[in-house]
Design a protein around this motif. Structure first.
Motif, PDB file in Angstrom:
ATOM      1  N   LEU A 102       0.578  -0.953   0.151  1.00  0.00           N
ATOM      2  CA  LEU A 102       0.112  -0.029   0.171  1.00  0.00           C
ATOM      3  C   LEU A 102       1.416   1.370   0.081  1.00  0.00           C
ATOM      4  CD1 LEU A 102      -3.168  -0.784   2.334  1.00  0.00           C
ATOM      5  CD2 LEU A 102      -2.578  -1.407   0.100  1.00  0.00           C
ATOM      6  N   ALA A 103       0.670   1.735  -1.134  1.00  0.00           N
ATOM      7  CA  ALA A 103       1.124   3.268  -1.057  1.00  0.00           C
ATOM      8  C   ALA A 103       0.525   4.592  -0.756  1.00  0.00           C
ATOM      9  CB  ALA A 103       2.012   3.863  -2.621  1.00  0.00           C
ATOM     10  N   GLY A 104       0.637   5.601  -0.244  1.00  0.00           N
ATOM     11  CA  GLY A 104       0.123   6.502  -0.350  1.00  0.00           C
ATOM     12  C   GLY A 104       0.259   8.078   0.569  1.00  0.00           C
ATOM     13  N   ALA A 190       3.290  15.150   1.944  1.00  0.00           N
ATOM     14  CA  ALA A 190       4.276  15.864   0.680  1.00  0.00           C
ATOM     15  C   ALA A 190       4.337  14.401   0.343  1.00  0.00           C
ATOM     16  CB  ALA A 190       4.083  17.180   0.413  1.00  0.00           C
ATOM     17  N   LEU A 191       4.804  14.736  -0.980  1.00  0.00           N
ATOM     18  CA  LEU A 191       5.882  13.881  -2.061  1.00  0.00           C
ATOM     19  C   LEU A 191       7.334  14.022  -1.576  1.00  0.00           C
ATOM     20  CD1 LEU A 191       3.626  13.364  -4.809  1.00  0.00           C
ATOM     21  CD2 LEU A 191       4.495  11.207  -3.821  1.00  0.00           C
ATOM     22  N   GLU A 192       7.864  13.674  -0.759  1.00  0.00           N
ATOM     23  CA  GLU A 192       9.102  14.253  -0.301  1.00  0.00           C
ATOM     24  C   GLU A 192      10.266  13.181  -1.497  1.00  0.00           C
ATOM     25  OE1 GLU A 192       9.720  14.987   3.922  1.00  0.00           O
ATOM     26  OE2 GLU A 192       6.719  15.921   3.065  1.00  0.00           O
ATOM     27  N   GLU A 193      11.664  13.301  -1.675  1.00  0.00           N
ATOM     28  CA  GLU A 193      12.821  12.482  -2.029  1.00  0.00           C
ATOM     29  C   GLU A 193      12.861  11.184  -1.646  1.00  0.00           C
ATOM     30  OE1 GLU A 193      16.789  13.852  -3.840  1.00  0.00           O
ATOM     31  OE2 GLU A 193      14.969  15.691  -4.637  1.00  0.00           O
ATOM     32  N   ASP A 194      12.318  11.910  -0.039  1.00  0.00           N
ATOM     33  CA  ASP A 194      12.875   9.977   0.984  1.00  0.00           C
ATOM     34  C   ASP A 194      11.842   9.297   1.444  1.00  0.00           C
ATOM     35  OD1 ASP A 194      11.294  11.978   2.304  1.00  0.00           O
ATOM     36  OD2 ASP A 194      11.816  11.341   4.889  1.00  0.00           O
ATOM     37  N   LEU A 195      10.675   9.901   0.984  1.00  0.00           N
ATOM     38  CA  LEU A 195       9.822   8.625   0.950  1.00  0.00           C
ATOM     39  C   LEU A 195       9.755   7.978  -0.554  1.00  0.00           C
ATOM     40  CD1 LEU A 195       6.839   7.547   1.507  1.00  0.00           C
ATOM     41  CD2 LEU A 195       6.063  10.073   0.456  1.00  0.00           C
ATOM     42  N   ASP A 209       3.051  -8.778  -5.373  1.00  0.00           N
ATOM     43  CA  ASP A 209       2.145  -8.751  -6.824  1.00  0.00           C
ATOM     44  C   ASP A 209       1.562  -7.783  -7.085  1.00  0.00           C
ATOM     45  OD1 ASP A 209       2.798 -12.122  -6.885  1.00  0.00           O
ATOM     46  OD2 ASP A 209       1.756 -11.656  -4.951  1.00  0.00           O
ATOM     47  N   THR A 210       0.697  -6.957  -6.054  1.00  0.00           N
ATOM     48  CA  THR A 210      -0.142  -5.967  -6.609  1.00  0.00           C
ATOM     49  C   THR A 210       0.373  -4.667  -5.539  1.00  0.00           C
ATOM     50  OG1 THR A 210      -2.111  -7.060  -6.914  1.00  0.00           O
ATOM     51  CG2 THR A 210      -3.212  -5.302  -6.456  1.00  0.00           C
ATOM     52  N   SER A 211       0.582  -3.549  -5.900  1.00  0.00           N
ATOM     53  CA  SER A 211       0.435  -2.757  -5.532  1.00  0.00           C
ATOM     54  C   SER A 211      -0.843  -1.311  -5.667  1.00  0.00           C
ATOM     55  CB  SER A 211       1.913  -1.170  -6.056  1.00  0.00           C
ATOM     56  OG  SER A 211       2.849  -2.858  -5.739  1.00  0.00           O
ATOM     57  N   LEU A 212      -1.534  -1.047  -4.527  1.00  0.00           N
ATOM     58  CA  LEU A 212      -1.986  -0.041  -4.262  1.00  0.00           C
ATOM     59  C   LEU A 212      -1.985   1.288  -4.390  1.00  0.00           C
ATOM     60  CD1 LEU A 212      -5.183  -2.846  -3.095  1.00  0.00           C
ATOM     61  CD2 LEU A 212      -4.707  -2.250  -5.268  1.00  0.00           C
ATOM     62  N   LEU A 213      -3.237   1.589  -4.538  1.00  0.00           N
ATOM     63  CA  LEU A 213      -1.900   3.715  -3.848  1.00  0.00           C
ATOM     64  C   LEU A 213      -3.969   4.018  -3.267  1.00  0.00           C
ATOM     65  CD1 LEU A 213      -0.974   6.153  -3.961  1.00  0.00           C
ATOM     66  CD2 LEU A 213      -2.298   7.101  -6.708  1.00  0.00           C
ATOM     67  N   VAL A 214      -3.291   4.475  -2.262  1.00  0.00           N
ATOM     68  CA  VAL A 214      -4.609   4.514  -1.186  1.00  0.00           C
ATOM     69  C   VAL A 214      -4.799   6.629  -1.388  1.00  0.00           C
ATOM     70  CG1 VAL A 214      -5.834   4.766   1.075  1.00  0.00           C
ATOM     71  CG2 VAL A 214      -4.050   3.294   0.107  1.00  0.00           C
ATOM     72  N   LEU A 215      -6.221   6.342  -1.675  1.00  0.00           N
ATOM     73  CA  LEU A 215      -7.067   7.834  -1.818  1.00  0.00           C
ATOM     74  C   LEU A 215      -7.831   8.586  -1.270  1.00  0.00           C
ATOM     75  CD1 LEU A 215      -6.098   8.141  -5.715  1.00  0.00           C
ATOM     76  CD2 LEU A 215      -4.162   8.985  -4.318  1.00  0.00           C
ATOM     77  N   ASP A 216      -8.304   9.373  -0.620  1.00  0.00           N
ATOM     78  CA  ASP A 216      -8.812   9.892   0.674  1.00  0.00           C
ATOM     79  C   ASP A 216      -9.897  10.688  -1.447  1.00  0.00           C
ATOM     80  OD1 ASP A 216     -10.266  12.053   1.474  1.00  0.00           O
ATOM     81  OD2 ASP A 216      -8.834  11.992   3.140  1.00  0.00           O
ATOM     82  N   ALA A 217     -10.999   9.968  -1.006  1.00  0.00           N
ATOM     83  CA  ALA A 217     -12.479  10.316  -1.273  1.00  0.00           C
ATOM     84  C   ALA A 217     -11.928  12.064  -1.609  1.00  0.00           C
ATOM     85  CB  ALA A 217     -13.710   9.924  -0.702  1.00  0.00           C
ATOM     86  N   ALA A 218     -11.919  12.623  -0.985  1.00  0.00           N
ATOM     87  CA  ALA A 218     -11.629  14.281  -0.528  1.00  0.00           C
ATOM     88  C   ALA A 218     -10.564  15.044  -2.201  1.00  0.00           C
ATOM     89  CB  ALA A 218     -11.634  15.232   0.076  1.00  0.00           C
ATOM     90  N   ILE A 219      -9.617  14.000  -2.658  1.00  0.00           N
ATOM     91  CA  ILE A 219      -8.536  14.621  -2.952  1.00  0.00           C
ATOM     92  C   ILE A 219      -9.328  15.387  -4.435  1.00  0.00           C
ATOM     93  CG2 ILE A 219      -8.517  12.363  -4.534  1.00  0.00           C
ATOM     94  CD1 ILE A 219      -4.621  12.808  -3.455  1.00  0.00           C
ATOM     95  N   GLY A 220      -8.359  15.992  -4.797  1.00  0.00           N
ATOM     96  CA  GLY A 220      -8.936  17.003  -6.290  1.00  0.00           C
ATOM     97  C   GLY A 220      -8.308  16.908  -6.812  1.00  0.00           C
ATOM     98  N   GLY A 222      -4.706  16.584  -6.460  1.00  0.00           N
ATOM     99  CA  GLY A 222      -3.261  16.260  -6.656  1.00  0.00           C
ATOM    100  C   GLY A 222      -3.614  15.544  -6.849  1.00  0.00           C
ATOM    101  N   ALA A 223      -4.326  14.433  -7.648  1.00  0.00           N
ATOM    102  CA  ALA A 223      -4.397  13.212  -7.103  1.00  0.00           C
ATOM    103  C   ALA A 223      -3.684  12.615  -8.911  1.00  0.00           C
ATOM    104  CB  ALA A 223      -5.683  12.739  -7.587  1.00  0.00           C
ATOM    105  N   LYS A 224      -2.967  13.356  -9.901  1.00  0.00           N
ATOM    106  CA  LYS A 224      -3.079  12.795 -11.074  1.00  0.00           C
ATOM    107  C   LYS A 224      -1.439  12.914 -10.849  1.00  0.00           C
ATOM    108  CE  LYS A 224      -2.621  14.401 -15.388  1.00  0.00           C
ATOM    109  NZ  LYS A 224      -3.398  15.539 -16.595  1.00  0.00           N
ATOM    110  N   ASP A 225      -0.564  14.244  -9.648  1.00  0.00           N
ATOM    111  CA  ASP A 225       0.794  14.006  -9.757  1.00  0.00           C
ATOM    112  C   ASP A 225       1.408  13.256  -8.928  1.00  0.00           C
ATOM    113  OD1 ASP A 225       1.136  16.583 -11.607  1.00  0.00           O
ATOM    114  OD2 ASP A 225       0.934  17.918  -9.550  1.00  0.00           O
ATOM    115  N   GLN A 226       0.254  12.693  -7.507  1.00  0.00           N
ATOM    116  CA  GLN A 226       0.664  11.824  -7.315  1.00  0.00           C
ATOM    117  C   GLN A 226       1.081  10.450  -7.588  1.00  0.00           C
ATOM    118  OE1 GLN A 226      -1.345  10.294  -3.569  1.00  0.00           O
ATOM    119  NE2 GLN A 226      -1.618  12.773  -2.840  1.00  0.00           N
ATOM    120  N   ALA A 227      -0.063  10.415  -8.254  1.00  0.00           N
ATOM    121  CA  ALA A 227      -0.236   8.779  -8.774  1.00  0.00           C
ATOM    122  C   ALA A 227       1.096   8.993  -9.977  1.00  0.00           C
ATOM    123  CB  ALA A 227      -1.618   8.683  -9.728  1.00  0.00           C
TER     124      ALA A 227
END
Ligand code: GDP
Length: 290
Positions: A102-104, A190-195, A209-220, A222-227
């Motif tokens: 899980l990532a996020g 935020a997405l820092e290099e160490d993360l 086998d699978t990596s899932l990105l966890v996102l808060d439903a309220a994300i606007g 920001g979702a694209k860059d994070q993804a």
């Protein structure tokens, strides 16, 4: 088709088409405008909304309703088909031994989702374990441990260790008799290099086998860059949208789905371990249009 769940103004616009067997350009414009309004309100990315409305418009004008289908049902079917095309079916998760990473960002709901997913797999007859590698957020260890106790699933973490990669390695070894391994990782604000470099190392050790990105439903927006960041570093196969019990409809997450060319795996609908649903497109689409 779940007309009842649609928003009242879209329902109103569609009901005006009742009895018509062909759609005029104006009819189509009006429906598309309502759909755009709903989707933008649900935080769906503007470019996606535009693409989607172009496809809907074109098909609604080009394709004749099949015999016996009203214009209203025809346009509604096109809307659902085009949206399902964009959103996809739920992420494939076979009911067999597997490892999920899980990532996020911090606060997105990773730890909660790890325990929920473990609970979900245990209800399907598998024997999951959650491995907590978050050494960054105070309280992450205790929270994960408590939730796993409530879910009655195996938990591994080490509150005294400070190397997440070591915890991941040790955790997989200690829980090797379990068949589903869910590895929770640290987030940052935020997405820092160490993360990113930390999760890349964990990814190498865990080899999920699978990596899932966890996102808060309220994300606007920001979702694209994070993804994109997570996609480039570890590769994303699916998305978990959390906090859908709140007012946010989760449309922002679609930009992440699109960016990673993935699908949605689970929806989080509350704070307890049972508040998880496997993603299912039609309910989610109705919600976005509602
Ligand atoms: P993490 O930092 O990504 O591990 O996020 P957490 O799992 O700690 O979640 C952050 C907060 O969101 C906590 O207070 C959780 O209880 C809450 N939370 C997570 N998922 C949901 C959900 O589906 N619904 C609601 N209402 N709250 C949630």
């Amino acid at each position: 088709m779940v007309l009842d769940n649609l928003g009242s103004s879209l329902r109103g616009t569609l009901s005006k088409l009742q009895g018509k067997s062909r759609l005029s350009e104006e009819d189509v414009q009006e429906v598309v405008k309502e759909i755009q309004r709903s989707l933008l309100q649900a935080d769906v990315d503007v470019a996606l909304v535009m693409d989607l409305s172009d496809s809907i418009k074109q098909r609604a004008l080009d394709e004749d309703p099949p015999a016996g289908t009203s214009a209203r049902d025809h346009v509604l079917r096109i809307v659902y088909e085009e949206m399902t095309d964009l959103i996809g079916e739920s992420t494939k998760l076979p009911l067999e031994p597997q490892t999920i990473l899980l990532a996020g960002l911090q606060g997105s709901g990773k730890t909660t989702s790890a325990a929920k997913m473990a609970w979900w797999f245990s209800k399907k007859g598998l024997r999951p374990a959650v491995i907590q590698t978050d050494t960054f957020r105070p309280g992450a260890y205790d929270q994960a441990k408590q939730m796993c106790e409530r879910a009655e699933v195996e938990f591994y973490g080490d509150p005294d260790a400070d190397d997440p990669v070591e915890i991941a390695r040790e955790g997989l070894e200690q829980t090797s008799e379990r068949d589903v391994h869910i590895v929770d990782t640290a987030g940052r604000h935020a997405l820092e290099e160490d993360l990113i470099s930390e999760i890349e190392e964990i990814n190498t050790v865990v080899d999920p086998d699978t990596s899932l990105l966890v996102l808060d439903a309220a994300i606007g927006q920001g979702a694209k860059d994070q993804a994109r960041e997570f996609e480039n570093s570890i590769g994303i196969n699916g998305v978990v949208i959390t906090k859908l019990d709140g007012t946010a409809k989760g449309g922002g997450a679609l930009a992440a789905v699109n960016e990673t060319d993935s699908t949605i795996a689970f929806l989080g609908t509350g704070e307890t371990v049972q508040d998880i649903e496997r993603f299912e497109p039609s309910g989610f689409i109705s919600r976005l249009l509602g």
